[in-house]
Design a protein around this motif. Structure first.
Motif, short mmCIF file in Angstrom:
data_model
loop_
_atom_site.label_atom_id
_atom_site.label_comp_id
_atom_site.label_asym_id
_atom_site.label_seq_id
_atom_site.Cartn_x
_atom_site.Cartn_y
_atom_site.Cartn_z
N GLY A 1 -1.70 -15.27 15.17
CA GLY A 1 -2.41 -14.07 15.57
C GLY A 1 -2.11 -12.84 14.75
O GLY A 1 -2.70 -11.78 14.99
N VAL A 2 -1.22 -12.94 13.76
CA VAL A 2 -0.88 -11.80 12.92
C VAL A 2 -1.60 -11.95 11.58
O VAL A 2 -1.50 -12.99 10.93
CB VAL A 2 0.64 -11.71 12.69
N GLU A 3 -2.34 -10.92 11.18
CA GLU A 3 -3.10 -10.99 9.93
C GLU A 3 -2.77 -9.86 8.97
O GLU A 3 -3.28 -9.84 7.85
CB GLU A 3 -4.61 -10.97 10.24
N SER A 4 -1.93 -8.92 9.39
CA SER A 4 -1.64 -7.77 8.54
C SER A 4 -0.14 -7.55 8.41
O SER A 4 0.65 -8.10 9.18
CB SER A 4 -2.32 -6.51 9.09
N LEU A 5 0.23 -6.72 7.43
CA LEU A 5 1.65 -6.43 7.16
C LEU A 5 1.94 -4.95 7.39
O LEU A 5 1.04 -4.12 7.47
CB LEU A 5 2.00 -6.83 5.73
N ALA A 6 3.23 -4.65 7.51
CA ALA A 6 3.69 -3.27 7.61
C ALA A 6 4.44 -2.92 6.34
O ALA A 6 5.32 -3.66 5.90
CB ALA A 6 4.60 -3.09 8.82
N LEU A 7 4.08 -1.80 5.72
CA LEU A 7 4.71 -1.34 4.50
C LEU A 7 5.56 -0.11 4.80
O LEU A 7 5.09 0.83 5.45
CB LEU A 7 3.65 -0.99 3.46
N LEU A 8 6.82 -0.13 4.36
CA LEU A 8 7.73 1.00 4.58
C LEU A 8 8.22 1.50 3.22
O LEU A 8 8.92 0.78 2.51
CB LEU A 8 8.92 0.60 5.44
N ALA A 9 7.84 2.72 2.86
CA ALA A 9 8.21 3.29 1.56
C ALA A 9 9.13 4.48 1.77
O ALA A 9 8.77 5.43 2.47
CB ALA A 9 6.96 3.71 0.79
N ASP A 10 10.31 4.41 1.15
CA ASP A 10 11.31 5.47 1.29
C ASP A 10 11.47 6.19 -0.05
O ASP A 10 11.95 5.61 -1.03
CB ASP A 10 12.64 4.85 1.72
#
Length: 342
Positions: A161-170
């Motif tokens: 059920g997961v189709e997208s990602l999370a992006l974390l930019a520091d």
């Protein structure tokens, strides 16, 4: 104690439902796209006719959810979805998704830990951390290829059920930012060839220079991409939130929290996971994890018929259940080209 490997298991805080039924209009559009690609005489247009037949990898990629992502991106215009899918199929070949961009080829870009996969958010989206301060002075085609490669690895690790990602930019530590040219190319690839794959982009520790740089990019972002950008998200003892309002109204049953503290790394994000990038340890663990997960999905896909239009949901549920049982129930093993071998 420091952690040097990716977290392998998605732990969404909220239940993820299977794909919902399509309306009559949506089903008609989907059937049209499916029939186009499953025609007996189908050949990918505008390529060498000796290579016009779809490969096993391409049939696997053309899942039920993949077709729907392109249909939604084109407002359910079946003919336009077909065109965009064929454009992406050609691009994936030309870019080298299945052959050129191997882990051995891309590894030199990964040694500094400027981008890595670690864990999942509350919605089960795999998290890609980016540290621009660790990016070298020189940009090369391999820089772009590495960005695409690590995104593809996040797809390997998505749960049902997961189709997208999370992006974390520091952007801490006087972080550099990529060139406008590279950034525009990445944006174009995301918006053209990865519809609905970017779930959220969280950007923190912004300087005025980075703010000015992002302002230059805004005209090249479509409205859907802009909506997914969150600048300086709120991080407190309860986790990470998009806005102050979300943090203030949050409670244990709320869906407003993006990351729990235990889902975030400590450095730069104030989480409880003491992750430290050690390339020799991390790289081997990531490759093993992704290769195992993708091999299991291929086994299940073949068992379900090995054809276009099989649901990612069904494949991933089967893999999840078999992994929890400690085995994969198949009558053979995979050969290098993805075919089952007795």
């Amino acid at each position: 104690m420091s952690i040097h490997v990716p977290l392998p298991v998605p732990t969404p805080s909220h239940e993820i439902a299977p794909p919902s039924a399509l309306s009559e209009k949506q089903q008609t559009a989907y059937d049209h796209v499916l029939e186009h690609f499953t025609a007996v005489d189908y050949a990918l247009p505008n390529v060498n006719q000796e290579k016009a037949a779809l490969t096993v990898d391409e049939n696997f990629w053309l899942s039920y959810e993949c077709l729907l992502r392109y249909l939604r991106a084109t407002n359910w215009n079946a003919d336009l979805a077909i065109k965009r899918l064929e454009d992406t199929l050609r691009w994936r070949r030309e870019f080298g998704i299945y052959d050129k961009i191997t882990s051995e080829y891309i590894e030199p870009e990964a040694t500094t830990g400027k981008a890595f996969l670690f864990g999942y958010d509350t919605h089960g989206r795999p998290a890609i951390y980016v540290s621009p301060s660790k990016v070298g002075a020189e940009e090369s085609p391999r820089t772009l290829q590495f960005i695409v490669w690590i995104a593809e690895r996040s797809f390997d690790l998505m749960g049902p059920g997961v189709e997208s990602l999370a992006l974390l930019a520091d952007f801490a530590d006087n972080a550099k930012y990529p060139s406008i040219g590279l950034s525009r190319t990445v944006l174009d690839i995301i918006q053209t060839h990865y519809p609905e794959r970017l779930g959220l982009a969280l950007v923190t520790h912004l300087s005025w220079l980075v703010n000015a740089f992002i302002a230059l990019l805004m005209p090249f972002m479509d409205p859907h991409t802009r909506q997914k950008l969150v600048f300086n998200p709120v991080i407190n003892e309860n986790g990470l939130f998009r806005t102050t309002a979300d943090a203030e109204v949050w409670d244990a049953d709320s869906t407003s929290r993006v990351f729990e503290p235990a889902q975030l790394i400590q450095e730069g994000w104030n989480g409880s996971q003491q992750f430290a990038y050690s390339h020799c340890v991390y790289w081997e663990a990531l490759l093993k994890l992704c290769e195992e997960r993708r091999s299991r999905m291929f086994v299940v896909w073949h068992r379900m018929g090995g054809k276009i239009g099989i649901k990612e949901w069904d494949i991933k549920v089967a893999v999840r259940d078999e992994m929890s049982d400690g085995h994969v129930d198949v009558d053979g093993t995979l050969t290098e080209n993805g075919q089952l071998q007795s």
